[in-house]
Enzyme design. Structure first.
Site, PDB file in Angstrom:
ATOM      1  N   ARG A 143     -19.383 -66.669  39.394  1.00  0.00           N
ATOM      2  CA  ARG A 143     -19.154 -67.941  38.718  1.00  0.00           C
ATOM      3  C   ARG A 143     -18.845 -68.994  39.775  1.00  0.00           C
ATOM      4  O   ARG A 143     -18.354 -68.690  40.863  1.00  0.00           O
ATOM      5  CB  ARG A 143     -17.981 -67.838  37.751  1.00  0.00           C
ATOM      6  CG  ARG A 143     -18.170 -66.831  36.623  1.00  0.00           C
ATOM      7  CD  ARG A 143     -16.936 -66.825  35.726  1.00  0.00           C
ATOM      8  NE  ARG A 143     -17.065 -65.905  34.586  1.00  0.00           N
ATOM      9  CZ  ARG A 143     -16.633 -64.655  34.587  1.00  0.00           C
ATOM     10  NH1 ARG A 143     -16.024 -64.158  35.654  1.00  0.00           N
ATOM     11  NH2 ARG A 143     -16.796 -63.882  33.523  1.00  0.00           N
ATOM     12  N   LYS A 167     -12.072 -64.531  35.440  1.00  0.00           N
ATOM     13  CA  LYS A 167     -11.345 -65.096  34.304  1.00  0.00           C
ATOM     14  C   LYS A 167     -10.170 -64.204  33.920  1.00  0.00           C
ATOM     15  O   LYS A 167     -10.269 -62.984  33.951  1.00  0.00           O
ATOM     16  CB  LYS A 167     -12.287 -65.244  33.110  1.00  0.00           C
ATOM     17  CG  LYS A 167     -13.299 -66.368  33.252  1.00  0.00           C
ATOM     18  CD  LYS A 167     -14.087 -66.549  31.976  1.00  0.00           C
ATOM     19  CE  LYS A 167     -15.018 -67.745  32.060  1.00  0.00           C
ATOM     20  NZ  LYS A 167     -15.778 -67.940  30.797  1.00  0.00           N
ATOM     21  N   HIS A 234     -24.430 -72.123  37.304  1.00  0.00           N
ATOM     22  CA  HIS A 234     -24.500 -71.147  36.213  1.00  0.00           C
ATOM     23  C   HIS A 234     -25.939 -70.692  35.969  1.00  0.00           C
ATOM     24  O   HIS A 234     -26.167 -69.542  35.564  1.00  0.00           O
ATOM     25  CB  HIS A 234     -23.895 -71.729  34.934  1.00  0.00           C
ATOM     26  CG  HIS A 234     -23.190 -70.710  34.094  1.00  0.00           C
ATOM     27  ND1 HIS A 234     -22.106 -69.991  34.542  1.00  0.00           N
ATOM     28  CD2 HIS A 234     -23.425 -70.254  32.842  1.00  0.00           C
ATOM     29  CE1 HIS A 234     -21.693 -69.154  33.601  1.00  0.00           C
ATOM     30  NE2 HIS A 234     -22.490 -69.284  32.566  1.00  0.00           N
ATOM     31  N   ARG A 237     -26.541 -67.940  38.292  1.00  0.00           N
ATOM     32  CA  ARG A 237     -25.874 -66.725  37.793  1.00  0.00           C
ATOM     33  C   ARG A 237     -26.733 -66.076  36.703  1.00  0.00           C
ATOM     34  O   ARG A 237     -26.890 -64.858  36.670  1.00  0.00           O
ATOM     35  CB  ARG A 237     -24.485 -67.096  37.269  1.00  0.00           C
ATOM     36  CG  ARG A 237     -23.692 -65.956  36.622  1.00  0.00           C
ATOM     37  CD  ARG A 237     -22.284 -66.463  36.348  1.00  0.00           C
ATOM     38  NE  ARG A 237     -21.588 -65.733  35.310  1.00  0.00           N
ATOM     39  CZ  ARG A 237     -20.839 -64.648  35.516  1.00  0.00           C
ATOM     40  NH1 ARG A 237     -20.728 -64.142  36.737  1.00  0.00           N
ATOM     41  NH2 ARG A 237     -20.212 -64.063  34.505  1.00  0.00           N
ATOM     42  N   HIS A 260     -17.800 -59.616  32.698  1.00  0.00           N
ATOM     43  CA  HIS A 260     -17.670 -59.881  31.267  1.00  0.00           C
ATOM     44  C   HIS A 260     -16.692 -58.898  30.640  1.00  0.00           C
ATOM     45  O   HIS A 260     -16.834 -57.688  30.812  1.00  0.00           O
ATOM     46  CB  HIS A 260     -19.027 -59.745  30.574  1.00  0.00           C
ATOM     47  CG  HIS A 260     -19.976 -60.853  30.884  1.00  0.00           C
ATOM     48  ND1 HIS A 260     -21.345 -60.762  30.678  1.00  0.00           N
ATOM     49  CD2 HIS A 260     -19.763 -62.104  31.392  1.00  0.00           C
ATOM     50  CE1 HIS A 260     -21.921 -61.889  31.042  1.00  0.00           C
ATOM     51  NE2 HIS A 260     -20.985 -62.714  31.465  1.00  0.00           N
ATOM     52  N   TYR A 269     -28.650 -61.302  27.651  1.00  0.00           N
ATOM     53  CA  TYR A 269     -29.753 -61.178  28.603  1.00  0.00           C
ATOM     54  C   TYR A 269     -30.839 -60.227  28.120  1.00  0.00           C
ATOM     55  O   TYR A 269     -31.961 -60.263  28.609  1.00  0.00           O
ATOM     56  CB  TYR A 269     -29.222 -60.748  29.977  1.00  0.00           C
ATOM     57  CG  TYR A 269     -28.325 -61.804  30.574  1.00  0.00           C
ATOM     58  CD1 TYR A 269     -28.858 -62.994  31.064  1.00  0.00           C
ATOM     59  CD2 TYR A 269     -26.951 -61.646  30.603  1.00  0.00           C
ATOM     60  CE1 TYR A 269     -28.045 -63.979  31.568  1.00  0.00           C
ATOM     61  CE2 TYR A 269     -26.124 -62.630  31.104  1.00  0.00           C
ATOM     62  CZ  TYR A 269     -26.682 -63.798  31.587  1.00  0.00           C
ATOM     63  OH  TYR A 269     -25.878 -64.779  32.081  1.00  0.00           O
TER      64      TYR A 269
END
Length: 290
Positions: A143, A167, A234, A237, A260, A269
């Site tokens: 990220r 995150k 992004h 990514r 994730h 995806y």
């Protein structure tokens, strides 16, 4: 800001490890709600329901985010004894569809790298830094915030991995390609001594900002003959994830690499790569042989 909101944000940071950007977004949403209907610790169901009208002009995704923030806050108020009832069921529940990510083709990625490598050939620090940033965005799927804030000690000297804090403060190890390691070595030789950050800056944060990274990539794409509107950190990514799936990567492995928390986030995806999956079924399914 009310004491209740302050306490809620403190809880998110301490107990859930919420990132700074998440806390800022929750702060804006909750303060905006209080400006519209007053003290949230006293607001009844009718007042809470009126927010649906006040937010009617928002995109479904923005409305869903605001409602989610307020539901969590109301649950916190009940848990902490600030109020005895939860009025949040009166909020609307917008149905949102997760948009498919914008993508870059293999040829466009090649053009970006060709231009970045050409500009870095003279070992100008800014050009080598940009090549290193590009290698880590596309080669490791970081990220933007993870990349620009990398500390020096995230780059082990004897292992092809980066130690990344994502995150919610979650840490993961991300493989670094041979190309990226070479670019990192060149950048480390040019960045100078001092400081604890891999991409230092004189700004308040002490490191390159996400906005500046975005600007650098847009400018590079224009010089490479690619529409700048198509390129962002992004998007690179997304390209990392999609091109790995095209190459046969396992979805669970991809989830780990991207950091994730939920496999459902990674599953988007599979929709992007639908054509490859259809071809795979047609080629490998037993009935296709009959």
């Amino acid at each position: 800001m009310s004491a209740a909101i302050e306490s809620f944000l403190t809880m998110l940071a301490a107990e859930r490890g919420a990132a700074a950007n998440t806390l800022m977004a929750y702060r804006r949403d909750l303060e905006g709600a209080e400006e519209a209907i007053g003290d949230l610790t006293q607001a009844d169901r009718d007042a809470i329901a009126s927010l649906g009208g006040a937010w009617a002009g928002l995109a479904p995704s923005s409305l869903a985010r605001k409602c989610s923030a307020l539901r969590q806050f109301c649950g916190f108020l009940v848990d902490e004894g600030w109020r005895t009832d939860d009025p949040s069921p009166a909020l609307p529940r917008p149905r949102t569809r997760r948009p498919l990510p914008r993508l870059l083709g293999h040829g466009e990625v090649d053009a970006l790298f060709a231009r970045a490598e050409e500009e870095a050939a003279g070992d100008k620090p800014e050009a080598v830094r940009l090549l290193t940033l590009l290698e880590l965005l596309y080669g490791s799927g970081l990220r933007a915030t993870e990349l620009v804030s990398l500390p020096l000690n995230a780059v082990p000297r004897d292992a092809p991995f980066l130690n990344v804090t994502g995150k919610g403060g979650q840490q993961r190890m991300v493989p670094v390609s041979t190309r990226a390691r070479q670019a990192l070595s060149r950048w480390l030789a040019l960045r100078g001594e001092g400081g604890k950050l891999l991409f230092p800056s004189t700004g308040r944060s002490g490191h390159l900002t996400r906005i500046r990274l975005f600007q650098l990539l847009r400018a590079l794409s224009a010089r490479a003959g690619i529409d700048p509107e198509k390129v962002s950190p992004h998007v690179l990514r997304h390209a990392f994830a999609t091109h790995l799936l095209e190459g046969g990567a396992d979805l669970r492995v991809l989830q780990t690499l991207l950091g994730h928390a939920d496999i459902a986030t990674t599953q988007i995806y599979t929709h992007v790569d639908a054509a490859r999956l259809v071809a795979l079924v047609n080629a490998r399914h037993p009935l296709s042989k009959r």
